[in-house]
Design a protein around this motif. Structure first.
Motif, PDB file in Angstrom:
ATOM      1  N   HIS A  44     -18.267  41.899 -34.495  1.00  0.00           N
ATOM      2  CA  HIS A  44     -17.793  41.090 -33.378  1.00  0.00           C
ATOM      3  C   HIS A  44     -17.478  42.058 -32.253  1.00  0.00           C
ATOM      4  O   HIS A  44     -17.721  43.252 -32.386  1.00  0.00           O
ATOM      5  CB  HIS A  44     -16.562  40.252 -33.772  1.00  0.00           C
ATOM      6  CG  HIS A  44     -15.463  41.059 -34.374  1.00  0.00           C
ATOM      7  ND1 HIS A  44     -15.327  41.234 -35.735  1.00  0.00           N
ATOM      8  CD2 HIS A  44     -14.456  41.765 -33.813  1.00  0.00           C
ATOM      9  CE1 HIS A  44     -14.281  41.999 -35.976  1.00  0.00           C
ATOM     10  NE2 HIS A  44     -13.739  42.350 -34.831  1.00  0.00           N
ATOM     11  N   GLU A  56     -13.529  41.060 -27.518  1.00  0.00           N
ATOM     12  CA  GLU A  56     -13.082  39.757 -27.018  1.00  0.00           C
ATOM     13  C   GLU A  56     -12.938  38.724 -28.132  1.00  0.00           C
ATOM     14  O   GLU A  56     -12.136  37.803 -28.022  1.00  0.00           O
ATOM     15  CB  GLU A  56     -14.033  39.255 -25.939  1.00  0.00           C
ATOM     16  CG  GLU A  56     -13.983  40.100 -24.682  1.00  0.00           C
ATOM     17  CD  GLU A  56     -14.966  39.637 -23.625  1.00  0.00           C
ATOM     18  OE1 GLU A  56     -15.842  38.805 -23.926  1.00  0.00           O
ATOM     19  OE2 GLU A  56     -14.857  40.133 -22.489  1.00  0.00           O
ATOM     20  N   THR A  57     -13.734  38.849 -29.195  1.00  0.00           N
ATOM     21  CA  THR A  57     -13.655  37.893 -30.299  1.00  0.00           C
ATOM     22  C   THR A  57     -12.938  38.450 -31.523  1.00  0.00           C
ATOM     23  O   THR A  57     -12.895  37.804 -32.565  1.00  0.00           O
ATOM     24  CB  THR A  57     -15.069  37.422 -30.707  1.00  0.00           C
ATOM     25  OG1 THR A  57     -15.835  38.552 -31.143  1.00  0.00           O
ATOM     26  CG2 THR A  57     -15.760  36.704 -29.565  1.00  0.00           C
ATOM     27  N   CYS A  58     -12.366  39.636 -31.398  1.00  0.00           N
ATOM     28  CA  CYS A  58     -11.698  40.293 -32.521  1.00  0.00           C
ATOM     29  C   CYS A  58     -10.514  39.450 -33.013  1.00  0.00           C
ATOM     30  O   CYS A  58      -9.639  39.079 -32.226  1.00  0.00           O
ATOM     31  CB  CYS A  58     -11.201  41.675 -32.105  1.00  0.00           C
ATOM     32  SG  CYS A  58     -10.429  42.573 -33.471  1.00  0.00           S
ATOM     33  N   ILE A 100     -17.793  34.272 -35.024  1.00  0.00           N
ATOM     34  CA  ILE A 100     -17.146  35.186 -34.065  1.00  0.00           C
ATOM     35  C   ILE A 100     -18.030  36.350 -33.655  1.00  0.00           C
ATOM     36  O   ILE A 100     -17.661  37.142 -32.786  1.00  0.00           O
ATOM     37  CB  ILE A 100     -15.785  35.711 -34.577  1.00  0.00           C
ATOM     38  CG1 ILE A 100     -15.948  36.552 -35.833  1.00  0.00           C
ATOM     39  CG2 ILE A 100     -14.819  34.579 -34.799  1.00  0.00           C
ATOM     40  CD1 ILE A 100     -14.687  37.276 -36.266  1.00  0.00           C
ATOM     41  N   GLY A 101     -19.192  36.483 -34.270  1.00  0.00           N
ATOM     42  CA  GLY A 101     -20.070  37.593 -33.911  1.00  0.00           C
ATOM     43  C   GLY A 101     -21.364  37.570 -34.694  1.00  0.00           C
ATOM     44  O   GLY A 101     -21.707  36.596 -35.362  1.00  0.00           O
TER      45      GLY A 101
END
Length: 98
Positions: free
Chosen positions: A9, A12-14, A75-76
């Motif tokens: 990810h 920003e999506t962590c 998320i990724g």
């Protein structure tokens, strides 16, 4: 069947972005590491600076692996590759010397 998983990810999506590594988002995002009745996680490693995780999982069903990793896919990027156990293959051929 063995699969090599690469899950990543970005910053920003962590899941650790808001509450840190001890937060609920990280706990939920990493739940897949425990595996389930259909997928056994044999090993998992992470490289936190690049927000990447790597794992070897075992399952007879690719769709079960995909289902287990669904949260990570949201998320990724998540790559799942079937792989061979080259050590076992070498031993089966009788080429293992030790």
């Amino acid at each position: 069947m063995l699969f090599h998983v690469t899950a990543e990810h970005d910053h920003e999506t962590c899941p650790g972005r808001e509450e840190g590594m001890g937060g609920d988002a990280v706990r939920i995002a990493q739940k897949w590491l425990e595996g389930n009745d259909e997928v056994k996680v044999l090993g998992a490693w992470g490289h936190q600076p690049s927000h990447k995780g790597f794992a070897i999982v075992e399952s007879s069903d690719f769709s079960a692996v995909s289902q287990l990793l669904r949260g990570m896919m949201l998320i990724g990027k998540c790559e799942v590759l079937p792989v061979n156990d080259n050590i076992a293959a070498r031993k089966t051929r009788g080429h293992w010397e030790s």
